[in-house]
Design an enzyme around this catalytic site. Structure first.
Site, PDB file in Angstrom:
ATOM      1  N   GLU A 118      -9.280 -34.729   0.917  1.00 22.76           N
ATOM      2  CA  GLU A 118     -10.219 -35.771   1.334  1.00 22.76           C
ATOM      3  C   GLU A 118     -10.900 -36.389   0.126  1.00 22.76           C
ATOM      4  O   GLU A 118     -11.277 -35.662  -0.801  1.00 22.76           O
ATOM      5  CB  GLU A 118     -11.313 -35.086   2.162  1.00 22.76           C
ATOM      6  CG  GLU A 118     -11.526 -35.638   3.528  1.00 22.76           C
ATOM      7  CD  GLU A 118     -12.683 -34.914   4.177  1.00 22.76           C
ATOM      8  OE1 GLU A 118     -13.737 -35.516   4.328  1.00 22.76           O
ATOM      9  OE2 GLU A 118     -12.519 -33.716   4.510  1.00 22.76           O
TER      10      GLU A 118
ATOM     11  N   ASP B  58      -8.239 -39.119   4.319  1.00 19.77           N
ATOM     12  CA  ASP B  58      -8.168 -37.722   4.775  1.00 19.77           C
ATOM     13  C   ASP B  58      -6.718 -37.452   5.207  1.00 19.77           C
ATOM     14  O   ASP B  58      -6.195 -38.124   6.093  1.00 19.77           O
ATOM     15  CB  ASP B  58      -9.138 -37.563   5.963  1.00 19.77           C
ATOM     16  CG  ASP B  58      -9.222 -36.139   6.459  1.00 19.77           C
ATOM     17  OD1 ASP B  58      -8.338 -35.318   6.119  1.00 19.77           O
ATOM     18  OD2 ASP B  58     -10.164 -35.849   7.223  1.00 19.77           O
TER      19      ASP B  58
HETATM   20  P1  TTP Z   1      -9.364 -31.030   7.322  1.00 29.11           P
HETATM   21  O1  TTP Z   1      -9.141 -32.374   6.687  1.00 29.11           O
HETATM   22  O2  TTP Z   1     -10.695 -30.764   7.953  1.00 29.11           O
HETATM   23  O3  TTP Z   1      -8.275 -30.776   8.449  1.00 29.11           O
HETATM   24  P2  TTP Z   1      -6.751 -31.159   8.469  1.00 29.11           P
HETATM   25  O4  TTP Z   1      -6.354 -31.977   7.298  1.00 29.11           O
HETATM   26  O5  TTP Z   1      -5.964 -29.910   8.665  1.00 29.11           O
HETATM   27  O6  TTP Z   1      -6.639 -31.999   9.809  1.00 29.11           O
HETATM   28  P3  TTP Z   1      -7.116 -33.496  10.103  1.00 29.11           P
HETATM   29  O7  TTP Z   1      -5.873 -34.221  10.474  1.00 29.11           O
HETATM   30  O8  TTP Z   1      -8.068 -33.361  11.249  1.00 29.11           O
HETATM   31  O9  TTP Z   1      -7.759 -34.024   8.863  1.00 29.11           O
HETATM   32  O10 TTP Z   1      -9.123 -29.891   6.260  1.00 29.11           O
HETATM   33  C1  TTP Z   1      -8.133 -29.991   5.262  1.00 29.11           C
HETATM   34  C2  TTP Z   1      -7.507 -28.631   4.995  1.00 29.11           C
HETATM   35  O11 TTP Z   1      -8.513 -27.700   4.617  1.00 29.11           O
HETATM   36  C3  TTP Z   1      -6.820 -28.049   6.198  1.00 29.11           C
HETATM   37  O12 TTP Z   1      -5.483 -28.490   6.333  1.00 29.11           O
HETATM   38  C4  TTP Z   1      -6.934 -26.578   5.941  1.00 29.11           C
HETATM   39  C5  TTP Z   1      -8.207 -26.423   5.153  1.00 29.11           C
HETATM   40  N1  TTP Z   1      -9.301 -25.928   6.036  1.00 29.11           N
HETATM   41  C6  TTP Z   1      -9.572 -24.568   6.077  1.00 29.11           C
HETATM   42  O13 TTP Z   1      -8.945 -23.781   5.355  1.00 29.11           O
HETATM   43  N2  TTP Z   1     -10.547 -24.106   6.932  1.00 29.11           N
HETATM   44  C7  TTP Z   1     -11.275 -24.942   7.741  1.00 29.11           C
HETATM   45  O14 TTP Z   1     -12.145 -24.485   8.502  1.00 29.11           O
HETATM   46  C8  TTP Z   1     -10.994 -26.353   7.676  1.00 29.11           C
HETATM   47  C9  TTP Z   1     -11.750 -27.303   8.550  1.00 29.11           C
HETATM   48  C10 TTP Z   1     -10.011 -26.781   6.816  1.00 29.11           C
HETATM   49 MG    MG Z   2      -7.439 -33.651   6.739  1.00 32.03          MG
END
Ligand code: TTP
Ligand code: MG
Length: 362
Positions: free
Chosen positions: A110, A15
């Site tokens: 991811e 991730d």
């Molecule tokens: P995530 O992997 O959930 O979050 P992240 O990569 O920003 O942070 P983390 O370090 O906790 O993994 O989501 C990946 C991308 O997807 C995120 O950068 C932006 C997008 N996204 C949205 O557009 N809306 C949302 O509600 C979420 C959760 C993510």
């Molecule tokens: Mg992420």
């Protein structure tokens, strides 16, 4: 026997850290080490994600931009650049490919990797995960977090335990205890409503569920009882499914101000249909199912689908399907978002290229 076989699998969940925000910070040095968020404008906007500097203030995904700015007045809002994120996603996928072909992407940032048969690093999954993280950093200047275990549930759980830039392993002999300590809210797949219900009934942690037999689990979780019964015991048979096939094509718009008048909604849906057709035509897919998504101003989400027996391969038929669904929708509340998508795709399904060209001046 079955569970023994499962323990022999080696699964990595990767991730990317604060994905959109990290790409923005990488590409714009003035944003580095600062609280930033990627999302819409102050008025009506919602955040896609926030940098770890911003998260210290409580800023997070799906929060309204206005609320985030109240929590962190120095927050810098950056508009998303999806093409840049897709490009990184492609690069990262190519890196995965060096280690295994069994890659199941969950989103742009991811994926699950099955490295059971990877013969690099003496087949040691932790070393492989470390190498993948290094490889990602070398090639993209971005960090990723990895979780390593013997099934998907535990690999994802592991990656969530130590972010950003983490590498966490859950070994077979640690699984039961780790799941036992897990609070119900943190179970992947258990939604907020179900968690509230379970907590009200006195089930607060994994250990409370581990005591239940299959019938009790089924009465709590319904159809998912079988799945969670095994999950609680550290058993998750779901294979990593390499996902090469695109499942849907969609388009959506969030409006600057809510739409109320049916005539406006009608114009919007027609515009979306035409823009969606351009994407479909470019990809060359025919499709059987059309879905309209509506988000009201109170964030209630509604989707409605129509499926044809035959593949749809002309814009006129797409429009017919869209308006068939549209006619069944009740617009009782102001609308903040409309989306249309098509699914049940068939590759190279568009034969009517001439017709397509006539319908659309490119
Ligand atoms: P995530 O992997 O959930 O979050 P992240 O990569 O920003 O942070 P983390 O370090 O906790 O993994 O989501 C990946 C991308 O997807 C995120 O950068 C932006 C997008 N996204 C949205 O557009 N809306 C949302 O509600 C979420 C959760 C993510
Ligand atoms: Mg992420």
């Amino acid at each position: 026997m079955d569970s023994l076989k499962q323990i022999n699998r080696k699964i990595i969940h990767i991730d990317m850290d604060a994905f959109f925000a990290s790409v923005e910070q990488r590409d714009n040095p003035s944003l580095q080490n600062k609280p930033i968020a990627v999302g819409g404008p102050e008025k009506r906007g919602v955040l896609a994600t926030a940098s770890y500097e911003a998260r210290k203030f409580g800023v997070k995904s799906a929060m309204s931009t206005a609320q985030a700015l109240r929590l962190c007045p120095s927050l810098i809002i950056v508009y998303p650049r999806f093409d840049a994120y897709k490009e990184v996603s492609k690069q990262v996928h190519q890196i995965f490919n060096k280690y295994t072909k069994l890659i199941e992407p969950l989103s742009l940032d991811e994926a699950y990797l099955d490295v059971t048969d990877c013969d690099m690093f003496q087949n040691k999954a932790i070393a492989i995960a470390k190498a993948i993280k290094n490889d990602i950093f070398k090639n993209t200047a971005l960090t990723a977090t990895a979780g390593v275990s013997y099934n998907k549930f535990l690999a994802k759980l592991a990656s969530g335990m130590n972010k950003p830039n983490g590498l966490t392993t859950i070994l077979p002999n640690e699984a039961i205890e780790t799941i036992g300590n897990l609070s119900i809210n943190a179970f992947y797949g258990i939604g907020k409503k179900t968690a509230e219900k379970l907590i009200a009934l006195g089930y607060e942690k994994g250990v409370d569920l581990q005591k239940l037999d299959l019938m009790q689990m089924e009465s709590l979780f319904g159809k998912s009882g079988y799945f969670y019964y095994h999950i609680c015991k550290g058993i998750d048979n779901r294979p990593v499914v390499a996902d090469h096939i695109q499942k849907s094509i969609g388009i959506e718009d969030t409006f600057e101000s809510d739409l109320i008048a049916e005539i406006e909604l009608y114009a919007k849906i027609e515009d979306l249909t035409e823009r969606l057709w351009l994407r479909i035509a470019k990809a060359g897919y025919a499709f059987k199912t059309v879905t309209i998504k509506v988000k009201y101003n109170d964030f209630q989400l509604l989707t409605k689908s129509y499926s044809d027996n035959l593949y749809i391969d002309k814009i006129v038929n797409l429009k017919n399907a869209v308006f068939k669904i549209f006619g069944q929708l009740q617009f009782t509340k102001p609308v903040r978002l409309l989306g249309i998508s098509v699914s049940h795709l068939k590759e190279n399904g568009l034969t009517d290229y001439a017709g397509k060209q006539m319908n659309f001046p490119f």
